[in-house]
Design a protein around this motif. Structure first.
Motif, PDB file in Angstrom:
ATOM      1  N   MET A 106      21.182 -17.871  -0.279  1.00 19.63           N
ATOM      2  CA  MET A 106      21.120 -17.689  -1.736  1.00 19.63           C
ATOM      3  C   MET A 106      21.841 -16.405  -2.150  1.00 19.63           C
ATOM      4  O   MET A 106      22.542 -16.374  -3.173  1.00 19.63           O
ATOM      5  CB  MET A 106      19.660 -17.641  -2.201  1.00 19.63           C
ATOM      6  N   LEU A 143      17.114 -17.498   1.950  1.00 22.91           N
ATOM      7  CA  LEU A 143      17.337 -16.336   1.084  1.00 22.91           C
ATOM      8  C   LEU A 143      18.704 -15.702   1.361  1.00 22.91           C
ATOM      9  O   LEU A 143      19.402 -15.266   0.436  1.00 22.91           O
ATOM     10  CB  LEU A 143      16.231 -15.293   1.307  1.00 22.91           C
ATOM     11  N   THR A 184      20.455 -23.204  -6.667  1.00 26.70           N
ATOM     12  CA  THR A 184      19.218 -23.830  -7.132  1.00 26.70           C
ATOM     13  C   THR A 184      18.598 -24.718  -6.049  1.00 26.70           C
ATOM     14  O   THR A 184      17.381 -24.738  -5.848  1.00 26.70           O
ATOM     15  CB  THR A 184      19.483 -24.662  -8.392  1.00 26.70           C
ATOM     16  N   ARG A 199      16.945 -22.566  -3.466  1.00 21.37           N
ATOM     17  CA  ARG A 199      15.682 -22.040  -4.015  1.00 21.37           C
ATOM     18  C   ARG A 199      14.582 -23.086  -3.908  1.00 21.37           C
ATOM     19  O   ARG A 199      13.450 -22.785  -3.502  1.00 21.37           O
ATOM     20  CB  ARG A 199      15.908 -21.647  -5.469  1.00 21.37           C
ATOM     21  N   THR A 258      17.714 -17.752 -11.142  1.00 22.17           N
ATOM     22  CA  THR A 258      18.956 -18.469 -11.440  1.00 22.17           C
ATOM     23  C   THR A 258      19.948 -17.486 -12.052  1.00 22.17           C
ATOM     24  O   THR A 258      19.630 -16.304 -12.234  1.00 22.17           O
ATOM     25  CB  THR A 258      18.688 -19.646 -12.403  1.00 22.17           C
ATOM     26  N   LEU A 270       7.944 -18.639  -4.004  1.00 27.15           N
ATOM     27  CA  LEU A 270       8.939 -17.973  -4.846  1.00 27.15           C
ATOM     28  C   LEU A 270       8.299 -16.848  -5.652  1.00 27.15           C
ATOM     29  O   LEU A 270       8.876 -15.763  -5.799  1.00 27.15           O
ATOM     30  CB  LEU A 270       9.588 -18.991  -5.786  1.00 27.15           C
TER      31      LEU A 270
END
Length: 272
Positions: free
Chosen positions: A92, A89, A117, A120, A174, A165
Motif C-alpha cells: 500500500m 501495508l 483500495t 486495504r 484512500t 484498519l
C-alpha cells in the motif's frame, strides 16, 4: 524334649517358617507381576497416598499442556496474519508513493488507487480469518486470552493486538490526488510501524508461552519419575529374591516333612 504324638514343636516351628516364606514369596511375586513395590494402600499407606497425590498432579498437567498448545496455535495464526498484513501495508505504501507522482495520467492514477483500495480491503479479510478454534488475537473483539499455567488453576495471559484498519490508524484510508497520495505515504509508514510493534508483542508472548510449555513438560517428567521412585519395584532385585525364596520354600517343605516324621520314632519304643 517331650516325646508326644499330640504336640510336635518341631513341626509347628517348621510350619511357621514355611508360612513366613510363603508370605514373602507371595509379596515378591506380586511385585514382579505389577512392577510395583507399593501397589495399594495396604503395602504402605503413607507412601501410597503421597504417590497418588503426585500422580494426580502429573495427570492434571495434561490439561495444562493442552491449554498452552491451543495458545501456541492461536498465536501462530495471529502471527501468520500479521506477516500478511505487514506485506500488504508495504505494498500500500508503494502504491501511495507511485500515485504521488504528478506526471501520472488519470488512468494510471485510478489503477493505483484501485490497487491501494484492494490491498486495504485484504487487510480486513486477513484479520477476519485469523482465528483458531473460533478465537482471534487480532480482531479488536478479544482483549486478552487466558490459558492454564499450572495444576492449581493458575493462568498464563496473552494480550490481544488489534490489527484491524482502525487499530492500525488507517480506517477508510484512500487518496484522491497526488497530494493526498503523498500524505498517505506517512500514514502507511506509521501503520507499518504500529503493526510491527504489535507483532513484536505477540512474538514475545509466544516465546514466553513456548518456554512455559517446555517447563510443564519437564515438570511432568520429574513428577512421573518421582512417583516411580516411590512405588516402582527393582525387578532385578526381586528376581534374585524370588530364586532365593523358592529355594527356601523347598527347604521349608522338607524341614516340615522331617519334623512330621519325628513322632513315628515313638512306635519303635512299642515294638517287641
Amino acid at each position: 524334649m517331650l516325646n508326644s504324638i499330640n504336640t510336635n514343636p518341631g513341626a509347628l516351628i517348621a510350619l511357621q517358617n514355611l508360612n513366613a516364606t510363603n508370605t514373602e514369596l507371595a509379596t515378591t511375586q506380586s511385585r514382579i507381576n505389577t512392577g510395583k513395590k507399593i501397589a495399594n494402600a495396604k503395602d504402605n499407606g503413607a507412601i501410597w497416598s503421597m504417590a497418588k497425590m503426585q500422580s494426580a498432579s502429573s495427570s492434571s498437567l495434561n490439561a495444562v499442556k493442552d491449554s498452552l498448545q491451543r495458545g501456541q496455535s492461536t498465536i501462530d495464526v495471529a502471527l501468520a496474519a500479521g506477516d500478511t498484513i505487514t506485506d500488504l501495508l508495504t505494498k500500500m505504501k508503494e502504491k501511495a508513493l507511485a500515485a504521488s507522482d504528478t506526471s501520472l495520467n488519470t488512468a494510471s492514477f485510478n489503477a493505483l488507487l484501485t490497487d491501494f483500495t484492494s490491498l486495504r480491503d485484504q487487510i480486513t479479510k486477513a484479520v477476519q480469518n485469523a482465528k483458531f478454534n473460533g478465537v482471534s488475537l487480532v480482531d479488536a473483539v478479544t482483549n486478552k486470552l487466558v490459558f492454564l499455567a499450572n495444576a492449581d488453576g493458575g493462568s498464563f495471559t496473552v494480550n490481544a493486538q488489534d490489527l484491524t484498519l482502525a487499530g492500525l490508524g488507517i480506517a477508510g484510508a484512500t487518496f484522491t490526488d497526488a497530494a493526498s497520495a503523498s500524505a498517505m505515504i506517512g500514514d502507511m509508514t506509521d501503520a507499518l510501524q504500529t503493526a510491527t510493534n504489535k507483532l513484536s508483542a505477540l512474538g514475545t508472548s509466544s516465546t514466553g508461552l513456548d518456554t512455559h510449555l517446555t517447563f510443564i513438560g519437564k515438570l511432568q517428567d520429574s513428577l512421573d519419575a518421582g512417583v516411580g521412585n516411590l512405588v516402582d519395584a527393582d525387578l532385578a532385585k526381586e528376581s534374585a529374591k524370588l530364586q532365593s525364596l523358592q529355594t527356601k520354600q523347598q527347604l521349608g517343605v522338607q524341614a516340615l516333612s522331617i519334623a512330621n516324621q519325628s513322632p513315628q520314632t515313638i512306635l519303635s519304643l512299642f515294638k517287641g
